[in-house]
Write a protein that holds these residues in place. Structure first.
Motif, PDB file in Angstrom:
ATOM      1  N   PRO A   7      28.026 -14.007  52.559  1.00  0.00           N
ATOM      2  CA  PRO A   7      28.792 -14.761  53.552  1.00  0.00           C
ATOM      3  C   PRO A   7      27.952 -15.233  54.743  1.00  0.00           C
ATOM      4  O   PRO A   7      28.252 -16.253  55.341  1.00  0.00           O
ATOM      5  CB  PRO A   7      29.876 -13.779  53.996  1.00  0.00           C
ATOM      6  N   TYR A   8      26.928 -14.500  55.093  1.00  0.00           N
ATOM      7  CA  TYR A   8      26.096 -14.834  56.242  1.00  0.00           C
ATOM      8  C   TYR A   8      24.632 -14.749  55.822  1.00  0.00           C
ATOM      9  O   TYR A   8      23.953 -13.752  56.093  1.00  0.00           O
ATOM     10  CB  TYR A   8      26.389 -13.891  57.406  1.00  0.00           C
ATOM     11  N   PRO A   9      24.125 -15.777  55.173  1.00  0.00           N
ATOM     12  CA  PRO A   9      22.770 -15.700  54.625  1.00  0.00           C
ATOM     13  C   PRO A   9      21.685 -15.486  55.673  1.00  0.00           C
ATOM     14  O   PRO A   9      20.732 -14.751  55.435  1.00  0.00           O
ATOM     15  CB  PRO A   9      22.596 -17.033  53.895  1.00  0.00           C
ATOM     16  N   TRP A  10      21.824 -16.104  56.847  1.00  0.00           N
ATOM     17  CA  TRP A  10      20.810 -15.931  57.892  1.00  0.00           C
ATOM     18  C   TRP A  10      20.817 -14.502  58.428  1.00  0.00           C
ATOM     19  O   TRP A  10      19.772 -13.932  58.720  1.00  0.00           O
ATOM     20  CB  TRP A  10      20.994 -16.935  59.022  1.00  0.00           C
ATOM     21  N   LEU A  11      22.005 -13.927  58.551  1.00  0.00           N
ATOM     22  CA  LEU A  11      22.106 -12.530  58.978  1.00  0.00           C
ATOM     23  C   LEU A  11      21.473 -11.620  57.941  1.00  0.00           C
ATOM     24  O   LEU A  11      20.725 -10.689  58.285  1.00  0.00           O
ATOM     25  CB  LEU A  11      23.566 -12.142  59.208  1.00  0.00           C
ATOM     26  N   GLY A  34      15.906  -2.539  51.453  1.00  0.00           N
ATOM     27  CA  GLY A  34      16.187  -3.500  52.518  1.00  0.00           C
ATOM     28  C   GLY A  34      17.054  -4.644  52.023  1.00  0.00           C
ATOM     29  O   GLY A  34      17.983  -5.081  52.714  1.00  0.00           O
ATOM     30  N   ALA A  35      16.777  -5.139  50.813  1.00  0.00           N
ATOM     31  CA  ALA A  35      17.578  -6.220  50.241  1.00  0.00           C
ATOM     32  C   ALA A  35      19.014  -5.755  49.992  1.00  0.00           C
ATOM     33  O   ALA A  35      19.969  -6.488  50.267  1.00  0.00           O
ATOM     34  CB  ALA A  35      16.937  -6.727  48.959  1.00  0.00           C
ATOM     35  N   ALA A  36      19.169  -4.538  49.494  1.00  0.00           N
ATOM     36  CA  ALA A  36      20.517  -4.011  49.242  1.00  0.00           C
ATOM     37  C   ALA A  36      21.304  -3.892  50.544  1.00  0.00           C
ATOM     38  O   ALA A  36      22.478  -4.272  50.613  1.00  0.00           O
ATOM     39  CB  ALA A  36      20.421  -2.657  48.536  1.00  0.00           C
ATOM     40  N   LEU A  37      20.668  -3.367  51.583  1.00  0.00           N
ATOM     41  CA  LEU A  37      21.342  -3.264  52.875  1.00  0.00           C
ATOM     42  C   LEU A  37      21.653  -4.638  53.451  1.00  0.00           C
ATOM     43  O   LEU A  37      22.716  -4.849  54.041  1.00  0.00           O
ATOM     44  CB  LEU A  37      20.480  -2.458  53.854  1.00  0.00           C
ATOM     45  N   ALA A  38      20.718  -5.570  53.297  1.00  0.00           N
ATOM     46  CA  ALA A  38      20.917  -6.928  53.814  1.00  0.00           C
ATOM     47  C   ALA A  38      22.078  -7.627  53.108  1.00  0.00           C
ATOM     48  O   ALA A  38      22.725  -8.496  53.690  1.00  0.00           O
ATOM     49  CB  ALA A  38      19.633  -7.740  53.661  1.00  0.00           C
ATOM     50  N   LEU A  39      22.359  -7.267  51.870  1.00  0.00           N
ATOM     51  CA  LEU A  39      23.500  -7.831  51.161  1.00  0.00           C
ATOM     52  C   LEU A  39      24.791  -7.077  51.484  1.00  0.00           C
ATOM     53  O   LEU A  39      25.848  -7.680  51.648  1.00  0.00           O
ATOM     54  CB  LEU A  39      23.259  -7.802  49.649  1.00  0.00           C
ATOM     55  N   PHE A  40      24.705  -5.749  51.591  1.00  0.00           N
ATOM     56  CA  PHE A  40      25.901  -4.921  51.773  1.00  0.00           C
ATOM     57  C   PHE A  40      26.461  -4.990  53.202  1.00  0.00           C
ATOM     58  O   PHE A  40      27.674  -5.099  53.384  1.00  0.00           O
ATOM     59  CB  PHE A  40      25.585  -3.465  51.420  1.00  0.00           C
ATOM     60  N   ILE A  41      25.617  -4.926  54.215  1.00  0.00           N
ATOM     61  CA  ILE A  41      26.102  -4.850  55.605  1.00  0.00           C
ATOM     62  C   ILE A  41      26.957  -6.065  55.979  1.00  0.00           C
ATOM     63  O   ILE A  41      28.048  -5.896  56.526  1.00  0.00           O
ATOM     64  CB  ILE A  41      24.939  -4.606  56.576  1.00  0.00           C
ATOM     65  N   PRO A  42      26.514  -7.303  55.730  1.00  0.00           N
ATOM     66  CA  PRO A  42      27.390  -8.437  56.055  1.00  0.00           C
ATOM     67  C   PRO A  42      28.707  -8.433  55.274  1.00  0.00           C
ATOM     68  O   PRO A  42      29.751  -8.807  55.817  1.00  0.00           O
ATOM     69  CB  PRO A  42      26.553  -9.664  55.701  1.00  0.00           C
ATOM     70  N   LEU A  43      28.668  -7.989  54.012  1.00  0.00           N
ATOM     71  CA  LEU A  43      29.909  -7.909  53.240  1.00  0.00           C
ATOM     72  C   LEU A  43      30.851  -6.861  53.822  1.00  0.00           C
ATOM     73  O   LEU A  43      32.049  -7.100  53.949  1.00  0.00           O
ATOM     74  CB  LEU A  43      29.604  -7.579  51.777  1.00  0.00           C
ATOM     75  N   MET A  54      29.170 -18.126  63.672  1.00  0.00           N
ATOM     76  CA  MET A  54      28.417 -18.524  64.850  1.00  0.00           C
ATOM     77  C   MET A  54      27.588 -19.754  64.477  1.00  0.00           C
ATOM     78  O   MET A  54      26.960 -19.788  63.425  1.00  0.00           O
ATOM     79  CB  MET A  54      27.493 -17.385  65.298  1.00  0.00           C
ATOM     80  N   HIS A  55      27.599 -20.752  65.336  1.00  0.00           N
ATOM     81  CA  HIS A  55      26.806 -21.953  65.111  1.00  0.00           C
ATOM     82  C   HIS A  55      25.789 -22.101  66.232  1.00  0.00           C
ATOM     83  O   HIS A  55      26.165 -22.239  67.392  1.00  0.00           O
ATOM     84  CB  HIS A  55      27.700 -23.187  65.047  1.00  0.00           C
ATOM     85  N   VAL A  56      24.528 -22.041  65.878  1.00  0.00           N
ATOM     86  CA  VAL A  56      23.454 -22.250  66.843  1.00  0.00           C
ATOM     87  C   VAL A  56      23.131 -23.736  66.806  1.00  0.00           C
ATOM     88  O   VAL A  56      22.696 -24.261  65.790  1.00  0.00           O
ATOM     89  CB  VAL A  56      22.204 -21.397  66.493  1.00  0.00           C
ATOM     90  N   ARG A  57      23.375 -24.409  67.908  1.00  0.00           N
ATOM     91  CA  ARG A  57      23.207 -25.853  67.959  1.00  0.00           C
ATOM     92  C   ARG A  57      21.772 -26.271  68.264  1.00  0.00           C
ATOM     93  O   ARG A  57      21.343 -27.334  67.842  1.00  0.00           O
ATOM     94  CB  ARG A  57      24.147 -26.447  68.991  1.00  0.00           C
ATOM     95  N   ARG A  58      21.051 -25.460  69.018  1.00  0.00           N
ATOM     96  CA  ARG A  58      19.676 -25.812  69.396  1.00  0.00           C
ATOM     97  C   ARG A  58      18.782 -24.595  69.169  1.00  0.00           C
ATOM     98  O   ARG A  58      18.584 -23.781  70.058  1.00  0.00           O
ATOM     99  CB  ARG A  58      19.634 -26.259  70.854  1.00  0.00           C
TER     100      ARG A  58
END
Length: 164
Positions: A7-11, A34-43, A54-58
C-alpha cells in the motif's frame, strides 16, 4: 505489485533501507528480514492512515528542509550546552511563547511537531483546539518576534509548500 500487498511502496523502501543501514550488514538473512518487515509493517499499520496518503509536492525542498533541520539541531545543541554550563543569567531567559499557525496539513503539522521536539531547547507543549495557536517552550527566549519570524520562514512556509 498491487496496492493491496504494497500500500505504501515508498514507506516500505524507506523501512527496508533504514533496516539495512542500522544493521550495517548485507547478509542474506538481514536483507530478507528487512524486506519482510518492510512489507509487513505498512500492511499491519494501514488502518492508522485515516487522513489518506501523504503527498510530497516538492521533494527537493523536503531534502533542503531536512538538511536545514540537521544543521539547526547541531547548532542548537551547542547553544543549549552554553546556556546550561554558562552563567546563571543565561538560564533565566526561558519561557513560553505562542505562535499562530497557517499550516493545515496533518502531515505537515506532524513534521513540524517532530522538528520542534527534536531541536534542543524547544518543546511543543500545546496546540489549540482549532489547530491555529501553538504554545512552545524555549530555553533561550531572547527575541520572541525573531523566533516567530524564523519559525515561519525556516519551517512552516516550506512545509506548507511541501504538503499543501
Amino acid at each position: 505489485m498491487s496496492a493491496r500487498l504494497l500500500p505504501y511502496p515508498w514507506l516500505s523502501l524507506a523501512l527496508w533501507l533504514v533496516w539495512l543501514l542500522l544493521d550495517g550488514s548485507l547478509a542474506v538473512g538481514q536483507v530478507l528480514l528487512g524486506a519482510a518487515l518492510a512489507l509487513f509493517i505498512p500492511l499491519a499499520s494501514r488502518s492508522m492512515y485515516v487522513h489518506g496518503r501523504m503527498h510530497v509536492r516538492r521533494f527537493g525542498l523536503a531534502l533542503l528542509v531536512a538538511m536545514r533541520v540537521a544543521v539547526d539541531i547541531s547548532l542548537s545543541c551547542w547553544k543549549v550546552c552554553r546556556i546550561i554550563l554558562g552563567p546563571e543569567e543565561a538560564r533565566r531567559r526561558s519561557g513560553f511563547i505562542t505562535i499562530e499557525l497557517s499550516i493545515r496539513s496533518v502531515y505537515g503539522m506532524t513534521v513540524l511537531a517532530s522538528i520542534v521536539n527534536s531541536t534542543p531547547g524547544t518543546v511543543w507543549t500545546e496546540l489549540s483546539a482549532d489547530n491555529r495557536i501553538l504554545l512552545v517552550h524555549l530555553l533561550d527566549l531572547d527575541e520572541e518576534q525573531a523566533f516567530r519570524r524564523m519559525f515561519h520562514e525556516r519551517y512552516e512556509k516550506p512545509l506548507m509548500e511541501i504538503f499543501e
